[in-house]
Design a protein around this motif. Structure first.
Motif, PDB file in Angstrom:
ATOM      1  N   ARG A 235       6.630  19.771   2.424  1.00 21.89           N
ATOM      2  CA  ARG A 235       7.259  21.093   2.558  1.00 21.89           C
ATOM      3  C   ARG A 235       8.742  20.899   2.833  1.00 21.89           C
ATOM      4  NH1 ARG A 235       7.343  24.294   7.472  1.00 21.89           N
ATOM      5  NH2 ARG A 235       5.953  22.699   8.293  1.00 21.89           N
ATOM      6  N   LEU A 236       9.583  21.691   2.140  1.00 19.31           N
ATOM      7  CA  LEU A 236      11.027  21.697   2.366  1.00 19.31           C
ATOM      8  C   LEU A 236      11.419  23.056   2.925  1.00 19.31           C
ATOM      9  CD1 LEU A 236      12.384  20.028  -0.900  1.00 19.31           C
ATOM     10  CD2 LEU A 236      11.695  18.947   1.233  1.00 19.31           C
ATOM     11  N   VAL A 237      12.272  23.044   3.954  1.00 22.45           N
ATOM     12  CA  VAL A 237      12.698  24.270   4.624  1.00 22.45           C
ATOM     13  C   VAL A 237      14.214  24.243   4.751  1.00 22.45           C
ATOM     14  CG1 VAL A 237      12.534  25.635   6.733  1.00 22.45           C
ATOM     15  CG2 VAL A 237      10.537  24.366   5.926  1.00 22.45           C
ATOM     16  N   LEU A 238      14.864  25.319   4.312  1.00 21.01           N
ATOM     17  CA  LEU A 238      16.310  25.468   4.440  1.00 21.01           C
ATOM     18  C   LEU A 238      16.602  26.936   4.732  1.00 21.01           C
ATOM     19  CD1 LEU A 238      19.036  23.942   4.184  1.00 21.01           C
ATOM     20  CD2 LEU A 238      19.081  24.647   1.800  1.00 21.01           C
ATOM     21  N   PRO A 239      17.291  27.211   5.843  1.00 19.87           N
ATOM     22  CA  PRO A 239      17.593  28.614   6.173  1.00 19.87           C
ATOM     23  C   PRO A 239      18.260  29.333   5.004  1.00 19.87           C
ATOM     24  CG  PRO A 239      18.198  27.190   8.003  1.00 19.87           C
ATOM     25  CD  PRO A 239      17.837  26.291   6.851  1.00 19.87           C
TER      26      PRO A 239
ATOM     27  N   ASP B  24       0.812  -1.208   0.000  1.00 16.17           N
ATOM     28  CA  ASP B  24       0.000   0.000   0.000  1.00 16.17           C
ATOM     29  C   ASP B  24       0.851   1.265   0.000  1.00 16.17           C
ATOM     30  OD1 ASP B  24      -2.344  -1.430   0.049  1.00 16.17           O
ATOM     31  OD2 ASP B  24      -2.657  -1.201   2.202  1.00 16.17           O
ATOM     32  N   LEU B  25       2.091   1.161   0.505  1.00 15.05           N
ATOM     33  CA  LEU B  25       2.945   2.334   0.635  1.00 15.05           C
ATOM     34  C   LEU B  25       3.551   2.721  -0.709  1.00 15.05           C
ATOM     35  CD1 LEU B  25       4.845   1.454   3.915  1.00 15.05           C
ATOM     36  CD2 LEU B  25       2.863   2.941   3.657  1.00 15.05           C
ATOM     37  N   SER B  26       3.759   4.015  -0.890  1.00  8.06           N
ATOM     38  CA  SER B  26       4.431   4.530  -2.086  1.00  8.06           C
ATOM     39  C   SER B  26       5.806   5.040  -1.701  1.00  8.06           C
ATOM     40  CB  SER B  26       3.639   5.688  -2.694  1.00  8.06           C
ATOM     41  OG  SER B  26       2.495   5.202  -3.321  1.00  8.06           O
ATOM     42  N   THR B  27       6.720   4.966  -2.637  1.00 10.81           N
ATOM     43  CA  THR B  27       8.071   5.476  -2.438  1.00 10.81           C
ATOM     44  C   THR B  27       8.117   6.907  -2.954  1.00 10.81           C
ATOM     45  OG1 THR B  27       8.989   3.273  -2.721  1.00 10.81           O
ATOM     46  CG2 THR B  27      10.501   5.122  -3.001  1.00 10.81           C
ATOM     47  N   ILE B  28       8.564   7.811  -2.096  1.00 12.37           N
ATOM     48  CA  ILE B  28       8.681   9.225  -2.453  1.00 12.37           C
ATOM     49  C   ILE B  28      10.150   9.604  -2.301  1.00 12.37           C
ATOM     50  CG2 ILE B  28       7.883  11.570  -1.981  1.00 12.37           C
ATOM     51  CD1 ILE B  28       5.666   9.520  -2.786  1.00 12.37           C
ATOM     52  N   ILE B  29      10.778  10.024  -3.395  1.00 13.05           N
ATOM     53  CA  ILE B  29      12.186  10.427  -3.375  1.00 13.05           C
ATOM     54  C   ILE B  29      12.223  11.950  -3.328  1.00 13.05           C
ATOM     55  CG2 ILE B  29      14.386  10.354  -4.591  1.00 13.05           C
ATOM     56  CD1 ILE B  29      13.251   7.715  -5.912  1.00 13.05           C
ATOM     57  N   VAL B  30      12.865  12.491  -2.288  1.00 16.41           N
ATOM     58  CA  VAL B  30      12.885  13.941  -2.070  1.00 16.41           C
ATOM     59  C   VAL B  30      14.331  14.429  -2.139  1.00 16.41           C
ATOM     60  CG1 VAL B  30      12.187  15.821  -0.553  1.00 16.41           C
ATOM     61  CG2 VAL B  30      10.905  13.675  -0.524  1.00 16.41           C
ATOM     62  N   ARG B  31      14.587  15.371  -3.054  1.00 14.04           N
ATOM     63  CA  ARG B  31      15.927  15.956  -3.212  1.00 14.04           C
ATOM     64  C   ARG B  31      15.797  17.472  -3.212  1.00 14.04           C
ATOM     65  NH1 ARG B  31      15.617  12.356  -7.668  1.00 14.04           N
ATOM     66  NH2 ARG B  31      16.725  10.431  -7.271  1.00 14.04           N
ATOM     67  N   SER B  32      16.896  18.137  -2.896  1.00 20.31           N
ATOM     68  CA  SER B  32      16.935  19.598  -2.986  1.00 20.31           C
ATOM     69  C   SER B  32      18.345  20.036  -3.346  1.00 20.31           C
ATOM     70  CB  SER B  32      16.512  20.236  -1.658  1.00 20.31           C
ATOM     71  OG  SER B  32      17.466  19.967  -0.648  1.00 20.31           O
ATOM     72  N   THR B  33      18.440  21.221  -3.942  1.00 16.15           N
ATOM     73  CA  THR B  33      19.737  21.831  -4.234  1.00 16.15           C
ATOM     74  C   THR B  33      19.717  23.224  -3.639  1.00 16.15           C
ATOM     75  OG1 THR B  33      19.879  20.600  -6.301  1.00 16.15           O
ATOM     76  CG2 THR B  33      21.333  22.500  -6.073  1.00 16.15           C
ATOM     77  N   PRO B  34      20.537  23.487  -2.625  1.00 14.62           N
ATOM     78  CA  PRO B  34      21.464  22.555  -1.977  1.00 14.62           C
ATOM     79  C   PRO B  34      20.709  21.540  -1.119  1.00 14.62           C
ATOM     80  CG  PRO B  34      21.499  24.672  -0.847  1.00 14.62           C
ATOM     81  CD  PRO B  34      20.589  24.823  -2.042  1.00 14.62           C
TER      82      PRO B  34
ATOM     83  N   ASP C 206       2.820  16.597   5.914  1.00 12.70           N
ATOM     84  CA  ASP C 206       1.643  16.845   6.746  1.00 12.70           C
ATOM     85  C   ASP C 206       2.051  17.445   8.092  1.00 12.70           C
ATOM     86  OD1 ASP C 206       0.138  15.772   4.658  1.00 12.70           O
ATOM     87  OD2 ASP C 206       0.225  13.754   5.498  1.00 12.70           O
ATOM     88  N   ASP C 207       2.991  18.397   8.038  1.00 11.69           N
ATOM     89  CA  ASP C 207       3.506  19.129   9.205  1.00 11.69           C
ATOM     90  C   ASP C 207       4.290  18.267  10.194  1.00 11.69           C
ATOM     91  OD1 ASP C 207       2.623  21.682   8.392  1.00 11.69           O
ATOM     92  OD2 ASP C 207       0.607  21.222   9.128  1.00 11.69           O
TER      93      ASP C 207
ATOM     94  N   TRP D   5       9.558  25.643   0.234  1.00 15.36           N
ATOM     95  CA  TRP D   5       8.928  25.059  -0.948  1.00 15.36           C
ATOM     96  C   TRP D   5       7.877  24.083  -0.448  1.00 15.36           C
ATOM     97  CZ3 TRP D   5       8.212  20.072  -2.559  1.00 15.36           C
ATOM     98  CH2 TRP D   5       7.872  19.868  -3.900  1.00 15.36           C
ATOM     99  N   GLN D   6       6.680  24.107  -1.047  1.00 12.76           N
ATOM    100  CA  GLN D   6       5.681  23.119  -0.657  1.00 12.76           C
ATOM    101  C   GLN D   6       4.777  22.764  -1.819  1.00 12.76           C
ATOM    102  OE1 GLN D   6       3.716  24.880   2.722  1.00 12.76           O
ATOM    103  NE2 GLN D   6       1.991  25.542   1.499  1.00 12.76           N
ATOM    104  N   ARG D   7       4.289  21.532  -1.771  1.00 13.49           N
ATOM    105  CA  ARG D   7       3.386  21.016  -2.797  1.00 13.49           C
ATOM    106  C   ARG D   7       2.411  20.044  -2.157  1.00 13.49           C
ATOM    107  NH1 ARG D   7       5.562  24.390  -5.253  1.00 13.49           N
ATOM    108  NH2 ARG D   7       6.401  24.401  -7.333  1.00 13.49           N
ATOM    109  N   GLN D   8       1.229  19.964  -2.749  1.00 10.09           N
ATOM    110  CA  GLN D   8       0.255  18.940  -2.388  1.00 10.09           C
ATOM    111  C   GLN D   8       0.567  17.740  -3.281  1.00 10.09           C
ATOM    112  OE1 GLN D   8      -1.896  19.531   0.041  1.00 10.09           O
ATOM    113  NE2 GLN D   8      -3.062  17.642  -0.051  1.00 10.09           N
ATOM    114  N   LEU D   9       0.697  16.563  -2.693  1.00 11.67           N
ATOM    115  CA  LEU D   9       1.082  15.376  -3.436  1.00 11.67           C
ATOM    116  C   LEU D   9       0.009  14.306  -3.282  1.00 11.67           C
ATOM    117  CD1 LEU D   9       3.428  14.031  -5.026  1.00 11.67           C
ATOM    118  CD2 LEU D   9       4.322  13.267  -2.828  1.00 11.67           C
ATOM    119  N   ALA D  10      -0.502  13.800  -4.407  1.00 10.14           N
ATOM    120  CA  ALA D  10      -1.468  12.697  -4.397  1.00 10.14           C
ATOM    121  C   ALA D  10      -0.673  11.406  -4.527  1.00 10.14           C
ATOM    122  CB  ALA D  10      -2.454  12.852  -5.540  1.00 10.14           C
TER     123      ALA D  10
END
Length: 82
Positions: free
Chosen positions: A60-64, A21-31, A39-40, A69-74
């Motif tokens: 949501r991605l947060v970097l000082p 049932d689980l999905s794989t979500i790959i999250v990257r950022s530069t830097p 979901d907070d 950056w945030q998105r709603q993901l289905a």
């Protein structure tokens, strides 16, 4: 005799009927090293591979020094997203 602690509860985001049932979500950022919130809930730092149950999730991605950056993901069962 030493008492044995019960196993730690599984976080709500990781609970699903089966691992299929689980999905794989790959999250990257530069830097890299951005904080990841789903979901907070803090989920770690980029880059990361997350397993999420099906449904709508707010990512949501947060970097000082950078705008958040945030998105709603289905998320679909057994899927994979980048």
């Amino acid at each position: 005799t030493c008492p044995v602690a019960p196993p730690a509860p599984v976080p709500e985001l990781a609970q699903a009927r089966t691992t299929d049932d689980l999905s794989t979500i790959i999250v990257r950022s530069t830097p890299g090293e951005a904080e990841i919130y789903v979901d907070d809930r803090f989920m770690g730092h980029t880059p990361a591979v997350l397993k999420l149950p099906p449904g709508e999730h707010q990512v949501r991605l947060v970097l000082p020094g950078f705008s958040p950056w945030q998105r709603q993901l289905a998320v679909t069962p057994g899927g994979e997203s980048n």
